[in-house]
Scaffold this active site. Structure first.
Site, PDB file in Angstrom:
ATOM      1  N   ASP A  49       0.859  -1.186   0.000  1.00 24.30           N
ATOM      2  CA  ASP A  49       0.000   0.000   0.000  1.00 24.30           C
ATOM      3  C   ASP A  49       0.895   1.237   0.000  1.00 24.30           C
ATOM      4  OD1 ASP A  49      -1.994   1.898   0.393  1.00 24.30           O
ATOM      5  OD2 ASP A  49      -3.121   0.621   1.763  1.00 24.30           O
ATOM      6  N   ASP A  52      -3.355   7.383  -3.036  1.00 21.61           N
ATOM      7  CA  ASP A  52      -3.319   6.230  -2.127  1.00 21.61           C
ATOM      8  C   ASP A  52      -3.724   5.018  -2.956  1.00 21.61           C
ATOM      9  OD1 ASP A  52      -3.638   4.415  -0.064  1.00 21.61           O
ATOM     10  OD2 ASP A  52      -5.174   5.564   1.014  1.00 21.61           O
ATOM     11  N   HIS A  62     -11.968   5.911   1.706  1.00 21.01           N
ATOM     12  CA  HIS A  62     -12.059   7.144   2.480  1.00 21.01           C
ATOM     13  C   HIS A  62     -11.816   8.384   1.626  1.00 21.01           C
ATOM     14  CE1 HIS A  62      -7.608   6.788   2.501  1.00 21.01           C
ATOM     15  NE2 HIS A  62      -7.894   5.513   2.516  1.00 21.01           N
ATOM     16  N   HIS A  65      -7.769  10.542   5.999  1.00 22.00           N
ATOM     17  CA  HIS A  65      -9.078   9.952   6.261  1.00 22.00           C
ATOM     18  C   HIS A  65     -10.097  11.030   6.553  1.00 22.00           C
ATOM     19  CE1 HIS A  65      -6.541   6.352   6.599  1.00 22.00           C
ATOM     20  NE2 HIS A  65      -7.601   5.741   6.130  1.00 22.00           N
ATOM     21  N   GLU A 116     -11.107   1.453  -1.785  1.00 19.41           N
ATOM     22  CA  GLU A 116     -10.222   0.446  -1.206  1.00 19.41           C
ATOM     23  C   GLU A 116     -11.038  -0.777  -0.824  1.00 19.41           C
ATOM     24  OE1 GLU A 116      -6.977   0.693   2.276  1.00 19.41           O
ATOM     25  OE2 GLU A 116      -8.204   2.454   2.022  1.00 19.41           O
ATOM     26  N   GLU A 173      -6.713  -1.101  -4.371  1.00 18.52           N
ATOM     27  CA  GLU A 173      -7.066   0.291  -4.058  1.00 18.52           C
ATOM     28  C   GLU A 173      -6.577   1.241  -5.150  1.00 18.52           C
ATOM     29  OE1 GLU A 173      -5.101   1.902  -0.560  1.00 18.52           O
ATOM     30  OE2 GLU A 173      -6.675   3.397  -0.286  1.00 18.52           O
TER      31      GLU A 173
HETATM   32 MN    MN Z   1      -3.874   2.639   0.947  1.00 22.07          MN
HETATM   33 MN    MN Z   2      -6.474   4.039   1.776  1.00 16.81          MN
END
Ligand code: MN
Ligand code: MN
Length: 304
Positions: free
Chosen positions: A93, A104, A164, A172, A197, A289
Site C-alpha cells: 500500500d 493512495d 475514504h 481519512h 479500497e 485500491e
Molecule cells: Mn492505501
Molecule cells: Mn487508503
C-alpha cells in the site's frame, strides 16, 4: 500572505492530485522487481519511499507491506528482519503526496496459486466500484456492489475497513466507502477525491488490532511533555509530516530515544497509533485500491 492568496484553485489542486497519482503509478511499476519471495520487507518499504522522493513526491504514509492474514498498517520497524514468505499473499500500500494532495493505492502479490482468485475477487470488486462512482452516488451503494462481487467469488469483504475521502494533508476525511452494503451512506460529490479500497478475505471479515504499531500520526492535542526527544518528535511530526502518518523507522537516526518519545506521546494521547490490523490466524487477505476524483458522469482514476 493572506490565507486567500495561499489557497490553490481547483485546477491547481487537481494538478497536484494527478502528479501524486502519476508518481504512485511509476512506483507501482517498480514493485514487481522488489516484491519477491525471500525479499526483506524493510528493503521494499525503504525502496518504495526512496522512489517516491526521487520522482518528486513525498510519502503520504509509510509504505505498508502486509502479509497473509495481516490486512493493513504493517510497515517495517527499524532493523526489521521479516522476509516475504513462500506461499504468501502480500499487500503493498503506497501513499504519495504533492504539497499535501494525496494518491493512495495498493496492489496484492500472490505467491500461492490457491489464492489467485482471492486477489481477483478484490480486483473485480474494485473495478465494479470504480465503474459506478459518479457525483450523486451514495457510498453505501458502492459498498453493496463491492460486497456482492466479493461474495460472488466465495469470499468475505472486510466490514471494518473502508475507502475514504482524501483532503489536503488529510488521509481519512469524514466520508467513507464501506466494503459492505449498509443502510445509509454519504453522497459522493463532484470534485471530491476518494481512496477506493477493497479487502477480500478467507477469514471472518473482521480485522482486529494487534497490540503493536509501527505507524503514528500527530493528533491536535496539546499537553506538556517531559522528554526532550518527545519535543523534538512533536516538532518533526508537525513541521515535516504536517499531521500525516509517519514511521518509527523514519526517525531512529535523528531521535536517539525515539521509542521512549513515541511511548510518552502515545500514552498522553498526542499520537495516534496505527495498530497492525489482521483477520484470524491462517486466513488470507487481498487488497486492491485506487484514488479517484469524482466527476459528474464517472470518476477520474489518478493512480492507474
Ligand atoms: Mn492505501
Ligand atoms: Mn487508503
Amino acid at each position: 500572505m493572506s490565507e486567500e492568496e495561499n489557497e490553490l484553485s481547483r485546477e491547481e489542486k487537481e494538478e497536484r492530485y494527478r502528479k501524486a497519482g502519476e508518481i504512485a503509478q511509476a512506483v507501482k511499476k517498480e514493485l514487481e522487481k522488489l516484491v519477491k519471495v525471500g525479499a526483506r520487507v524493510i528493503d521494499i518499504c525503504e525502496s518504495v519511499e526512496k522512489l517516491i522522493r526521487e520522482k518528486g513526491g513525498q510519502p503520504a504514509f509509510p509504505c505498508n507491506v502486509s502479509m497473509n492474514n495481516v490486512a493493513a498498517h504493517y510497515t517495517s520497524p527499524p532493523r526489521d528482519e521479516t522476509i516475504i514468505e513462500d506461499e504468501s499473499v502480500v499487500k503493498v500500500d503506497i501513499g504519495v503526496h504533492v504539497d499535501g494532495y494525496i494518491a493512495d493505492t495498493a496492489v496484492t502479490f500472490c505467491f500461492n496459486s490457491e489464492f489467485e482468485r482471492l486477489k481477483e475477487a478484490a480486483e473485480a470488486a474494485l473495478k465494479v466500484a470504480l465503474e459506478n462512482i459518479k457525483a450523486g452516488v451514495r457510498t453505501n451503494e458502492i459498498g453493496r456492489l463491492i460486497e456482492e462481487k466479493i461474495r460472488e467469488y466465495g469470499y468475505r469483504p472486510i466490514r471494518n475497513l473502508t475507502g475514504h475521502l482524501l483532503e489536503e494533508y488529510s488521509l481519512h476525511g469524514a466520508k467513507t466507502i464501506p466494503n459492505i452494503g449498509l443502510p445509509s451512506g454519504d453522497v459522493m460529490e463532484e470534485g471530491e477525491v476518494f481512496a477506493v479500497e477493497v479487502f477480500a478475505t478467507t477469514g471472518t471479515g473482521v480485522v482486529r488490532e494487534a497490540p503493536y504499531a509501527y505507524i503514528y500520526r500527530l493528533l491536535p492535542v496539546r499537553v506538556p511533555v517531559r522528554l526532550t526527544s518527545s519535543r523534538k518528535l512533536l516538532r518533526i511530526a508537525a513541521d515535516r509530516f504536517k499531521g500525516l502518518p509517519f514511521a518509527e523507522r523514519w526517525l531512529v537516526k535523528e531521535i536517539p530515544a525515539v521509542k521512549l518519545a513515541l511511548k510518552e506521546l502515545s500514552t498522553k494521547g498526542i499520537l495516534y497509533e496505527y495498530k497492525v490490523l489482521s483477520d484470524i490466524k491462517g486466513s488470507m487477505v487481498a487488497q486492491a485500491e485506487e484514488t479517484v476524483i469524482v466527476r459528474k458522469d464517472g470518476c477520474e482514476i489518478t493512480t492507474s
